[in-house]
Scaffold this motif. Structure first.
Motif, mmCIF file in Angstrom:
data_model
loop_
_atom_site.group_PDB
_atom_site.id
_atom_site.type_symbol
_atom_site.label_atom_id
_atom_site.label_comp_id
_atom_site.label_asym_id
_atom_site.label_seq_id
_atom_site.Cartn_x
_atom_site.Cartn_y
_atom_site.Cartn_z
ATOM 1 N N TYR A 7 42.621 -2.174 -2.572
ATOM 2 C CA TYR A 7 44.069 -2.178 -2.394
ATOM 3 C C TYR A 7 44.753 -1.545 -3.601
ATOM 4 N N LYS A 8 45.926 -0.993 -3.349
ATOM 5 C CA LYS A 8 46.797 -0.568 -4.433
ATOM 6 C C LYS A 8 47.711 -1.742 -4.744
ATOM 7 N N GLY A 9 48.085 -1.864 -6.018
ATOM 8 C CA GLY A 9 48.959 -2.955 -6.409
ATOM 9 C C GLY A 9 49.728 -2.602 -7.665
ATOM 10 N N VAL A 14 51.016 -9.974 -17.468
ATOM 11 C CA VAL A 14 49.811 -9.804 -18.280
ATOM 12 C C VAL A 14 49.699 -10.994 -19.219
ATOM 13 N N LYS A 15 48.563 -11.657 -19.189
ATOM 14 C CA LYS A 15 48.267 -12.803 -20.054
ATOM 15 C C LYS A 15 46.987 -12.486 -20.820
ATOM 16 N N PRO A 16 46.682 -13.235 -21.882
ATOM 17 C CA PRO A 16 45.458 -12.965 -22.652
ATOM 18 C C PRO A 16 44.172 -13.056 -21.831
ATOM 19 N N TYR A 17 44.178 -13.772 -20.720
ATOM 20 C CA TYR A 17 42.981 -13.953 -19.900
ATOM 21 C C TYR A 17 42.899 -13.010 -18.704
ATOM 22 N N GLY A 18 43.967 -12.269 -18.405
ATOM 23 C CA GLY A 18 43.926 -11.367 -17.257
ATOM 24 C C GLY A 18 45.308 -10.890 -16.859
ATOM 25 N N ALA A 19 45.375 -10.219 -15.715
ATOM 26 C CA ALA A 19 46.636 -9.644 -15.246
ATOM 27 C C ALA A 19 46.880 -10.053 -13.793
ATOM 28 N N PHE A 20 48.129 -10.365 -13.495
ATOM 29 C CA PHE A 20 48.537 -10.708 -12.138
ATOM 30 C C PHE A 20 48.997 -9.447 -11.424
ATOM 31 N N VAL A 21 48.605 -9.338 -10.151
ATOM 32 C CA VAL A 21 48.871 -8.122 -9.391
ATOM 33 C C VAL A 21 49.512 -8.483 -8.058
ATOM 34 N N ALA A 22 50.571 -7.769 -7.706
ATOM 35 C CA ALA A 22 51.169 -7.864 -6.376
ATOM 36 C C ALA A 22 50.576 -6.719 -5.554
ATOM 37 N N LEU A 23 49.840 -7.083 -4.514
ATOM 38 C CA LEU A 23 49.156 -6.077 -3.703
ATOM 39 C C LEU A 23 50.079 -5.519 -2.634
ATOM 40 N N GLU A 24 49.712 -4.345 -2.114
ATOM 41 C CA GLU A 24 50.516 -3.662 -1.097
ATOM 42 C C GLU A 24 50.614 -4.447 0.206
ATOM 43 N N GLY A 26 51.178 -7.658 0.355
ATOM 44 C CA GLY A 26 52.005 -8.839 0.140
ATOM 45 C C GLY A 26 51.299 -9.994 -0.535
ATOM 46 N N THR A 27 50.003 -9.898 -0.762
ATOM 47 C CA THR A 27 49.228 -10.936 -1.413
ATOM 48 C C THR A 27 49.300 -10.764 -2.923
ATOM 49 N N THR A 28 49.095 -11.858 -3.650
ATOM 50 C CA THR A 28 49.000 -11.772 -5.107
ATOM 51 C C THR A 28 47.574 -12.065 -5.524
ATOM 52 N N GLY A 29 47.201 -11.548 -6.675
ATOM 53 C CA GLY A 29 45.857 -11.767 -7.166
ATOM 54 C C GLY A 29 45.799 -11.672 -8.669
ATOM 55 N N LEU A 30 44.641 -12.015 -9.196
ATOM 56 C CA LEU A 30 44.408 -11.982 -10.639
ATOM 57 C C LEU A 30 43.211 -11.109 -10.947
ATOM 58 N N ILE A 31 43.381 -10.232 -11.910
ATOM 59 C CA ILE A 31 42.250 -9.476 -12.449
ATOM 60 C C ILE A 31 41.869 -10.174 -13.745
ATOM 61 N N TYR A 61 38.458 -14.325 -2.246
ATOM 62 C CA TYR A 61 39.753 -14.584 -1.634
ATOM 63 C C TYR A 61 39.802 -16.034 -1.166
ATOM 64 N N ASP A 62 40.835 -16.752 -1.604
ATOM 65 C CA ASP A 62 41.032 -18.137 -1.202
ATOM 66 C C ASP A 62 42.035 -18.153 -0.044
ATOM 67 N N GLU A 63 41.557 -18.454 1.143
ATOM 68 C CA GLU A 63 42.414 -18.428 2.332
ATOM 69 C C GLU A 63 43.483 -19.521 2.300
ATOM 70 N N PHE A 64 43.190 -20.651 1.641
ATOM 71 C CA PHE A 64 44.151 -21.753 1.586
ATOM 72 C C PHE A 64 45.377 -21.381 0.750
ATOM 73 N N SER A 65 45.130 -20.876 -0.475
ATOM 74 C CA SER A 65 46.255 -20.514 -1.347
ATOM 75 C C SER A 65 46.691 -19.062 -1.165
ATOM 76 N N GLN A 66 45.906 -18.300 -0.429
ATOM 77 C CA GLN A 66 46.148 -16.872 -0.189
ATOM 78 C C GLN A 66 46.250 -16.079 -1.491
ATOM 79 N N LYS A 67 45.350 -16.403 -2.413
ATOM 80 C CA LYS A 67 45.287 -15.673 -3.675
ATOM 81 C C LYS A 67 43.919 -15.023 -3.793
ATOM 82 N N ALA A 68 43.907 -13.885 -4.443
ATOM 83 C CA ALA A 68 42.680 -13.099 -4.531
ATOM 84 C C ALA A 68 42.223 -12.939 -5.973
ATOM 85 N N SER A 69 40.907 -12.907 -6.154
ATOM 86 C CA SER A 69 40.320 -12.503 -7.425
ATOM 87 C C SER A 69 40.013 -11.019 -7.282
ATOM 88 N N LEU A 70 40.477 -10.233 -8.235
ATOM 89 C CA LEU A 70 40.400 -8.786 -8.116
ATOM 90 C C LEU A 70 39.579 -8.181 -9.242
#
Length: 116
Positions: A7-9, A14-24, A26-31, A61-70
């Motif tokens: 996906y593009k996002g 940006v945090k010291p442990y990773g970056a939050f991404v809004a995907l195309e 509509g889902t959010t995820g963490l790298i 991908y966690d279907e319950f929280s709808q958040k992705a590990s990227l």
């Protein structure tokens, strides 16, 4: 959303442990910082910036929280061709396990003779 999809996002945080991404889609995820690139990242803030567009791959991908590990690292590694080292064969001669197979009958006979 399935594991392995790309996906593009846009980086939204940006945090010291990773970056939050809004995907195309509509889902959010963490790298996680370990999934940004191969090797050590001394300062994540020098590598990623807010509102930066990125291409990522879904690792989990966690279907319950709808958040992705990227991951961006998996996409980077697709472009590199790493030679595979075959420990038990010699690639120059293309013989693989043939010498072992040829010797197996002799070894079995010697082992049986020894046990008698």
């Amino acid at each position: 959303m399935k594991i392995g999809e790309k996906y593009k996002g846009v980086i939204t945080g940006v945090k010291p442990y990773g970056a939050f991404v809004a995907l195309e889609n509509g889902t959010t995820g963490l790298i996680h910082i370990s999934e940004i690139k191969t090797g050590y990242i001394e300062n994540i803030f020098d590598t990623l910036k807010l509102d930066q567009e990125v291409l990522v791959q879904v690792v989990d991908y966690d279907e319950f929280s709808q958040k992705a590990s990227l991951s961006m690292r998996t996409l980077e590694e697709e472009h590199h061709h790493f030679s595979h080292r075959h420990r038990f064969s010699n690639s120059r001669y293309k013989i693989g396990f043939k010498p072992l197979a040829d010797s197996m009958e002799t070894w079995v006979k010697e082992g049986l003779d020894y046990l008698k």
